[in-house]
Write an enzyme that holds these catalytic residues in place. Structure first.
Site, short mmCIF file in Angstrom:
data_model
loop_
_atom_site.label_atom_id
_atom_site.label_comp_id
_atom_site.label_asym_id
_atom_site.label_seq_id
_atom_site.Cartn_x
_atom_site.Cartn_y
_atom_site.Cartn_z
N ARG A 1 2.97 4.78 4.02
CA ARG A 1 2.63 5.48 5.31
C ARG A 1 3.57 4.71 6.30
NH1 ARG A 1 -3.67 5.26 6.52
NH2 ARG A 1 -2.59 4.66 8.38
N ARG B 1 0.56 -1.36 0.19
CA ARG B 1 -0.50 0.25 -0.04
C ARG B 1 1.06 1.17 0.10
NH1 ARG B 1 -4.80 2.08 4.80
NH2 ARG B 1 -3.59 1.80 5.41
P1 AMP Z 1 -6.49 5.28 10.12
O1 AMP Z 1 -6.13 6.57 8.76
O2 AMP Z 1 -7.88 5.21 9.99
O3 AMP Z 1 -6.09 4.31 9.87
O4 AMP Z 1 -6.04 5.84 11.31
C1 AMP Z 1 -4.34 6.69 11.14
C2 AMP Z 1 -4.27 6.33 12.93
O5 AMP Z 1 -5.06 8.00 13.41
C3 AMP Z 1 -4.40 5.90 13.77
O6 AMP Z 1 -3.68 4.32 13.87
C4 AMP Z 1 -4.68 5.88 15.18
O7 AMP Z 1 -3.35 7.06 15.44
C5 AMP Z 1 -5.51 7.88 14.51
N1 AMP Z 1 -7.18 6.93 14.55
C6 AMP Z 1 -7.76 7.08 13.82
N2 AMP Z 1 -8.61 7.30 13.90
C7 AMP Z 1 -9.01 7.18 15.20
C8 AMP Z 1 -10.09 6.95 16.00
N3 AMP Z 1 -11.47 6.58 16.37
N4 AMP Z 1 -9.68 6.77 17.61
C9 AMP Z 1 -8.60 6.39 18.35
N5 AMP Z 1 -7.02 7.02 16.98
C10 AMP Z 1 -8.24 7.00 15.86
#
Ligand code: AMP
Length: 212
Positions: free
Chosen positions: A156, A125
């Site tokens: 990422r 990815r």
């Molecule tokens: P994602 O793109 O959804 O995988 O989010 C990337 C990162 O953002 C996660 O690994 C968390 O560190 C943070 N994050 C995003 N959404 C949340 C959430 N609902 N609660 C806590 N951390 C979040």
């Protein structure tokens, strides 16, 4: 017509982001990705970004209170009056309780995919540095540009294998109770995320159209 308050749940790498963008376009609701909002804040070097940068890079979750108030604030905007698509929130039962206080009708979509497939997917990815679209590259070492805008594709920071394992462990521990919480409700839909992306999309449209 009732508003369409969509919540998308699925492990990192389940194709959730891709499906979220398609669903939001199809149903004309704003796509609210908490991960995207936080990554943008990190890129912009805002106070929020500085607060969460190390947590995100390490693959841990930011605090319930911080993320919940960010979402609560976002859902006060008028563009969510007719509905929204939440991608990446709620991640914990606490967050789910907060969301229940913000909106009384939710349609919860679970994209299910097992860990082995996710580790494989996340290793290929990449995210575009210019337009922030996520896509797969054909092999982990190559140097492709973004097919949409020509920007540079980068991995990422939290997609490196060790961090992926940590994110999956975090997801597994929290998603089980979250899914149990929603699975009892009439607005719950589950699709098989192991299929080709277009088939997943077709299944999602079929399940959601039946409910509209
Ligand atoms: P994602 O793109 O959804 O995988 O989010 C990337 C990162 O953002 C996660 O690994 C968390 O560190 C943070 N994050 C995003 N959404 C949340 C959430 N609902 N609660 C806590 N951390 C979040």
């Amino acid at each position: 017509m009732a508003s369409l308050n969509l919540v998308l749940i699925g492990p990192p790498g389940s194709g959730k982001g891709t499906q979220a963008a398609r669903l939001a376009r199809r149903y004309g609701v704003p796509h609210i990705s908490t991960g995207d909002i936080l990554r943008q804040a990190v890129r912009d070097d805002t106070p929020l970004g500085r607060q969460v940068a190390a947590t995100i890079a390490g693959g841990s979750l930011v605090g319930d209170e911080l993320i919940s108030s960010l979402v609560a604030e976002r859902l006060t905007r008028r563009d969510t009056d007719e509905g929204f698509l939440l991608d990446g929130f709620p991640r914990t039962l606490n967050q789910a309780h907060v969301l229940d206080k913000l909106r009384d009708t939710l349609t919860v979509v679970h994209i299910a995919a097992p860990d082995e497939e996710i580790v494989r997917r996340l290793s290929s990815r990449r995210i575009c540095q210019s337009c922030a679209l996520t896509q797969s590259v054909s092999d982990a070492g190559n140097n492709e540009d973004c097919p949409y805008c020509g920007g540079r594709l980068v991995r990422r920071e939290d997609d490196d294998p060790e961090t992926v394992r940590k994110r999956l462990a975090t997801y597994a521990a929290l998603a089980g109770p979250l899914i149990d919480f929603y699975a009892q409700r009439p607005g719950y839909v589950e699709v098989n995320g192991l299929q080709l992306p277009d088939k997943v999309t077709a299944d999602l449209y079929a399940a959601l159209n039946a409910r509209l």
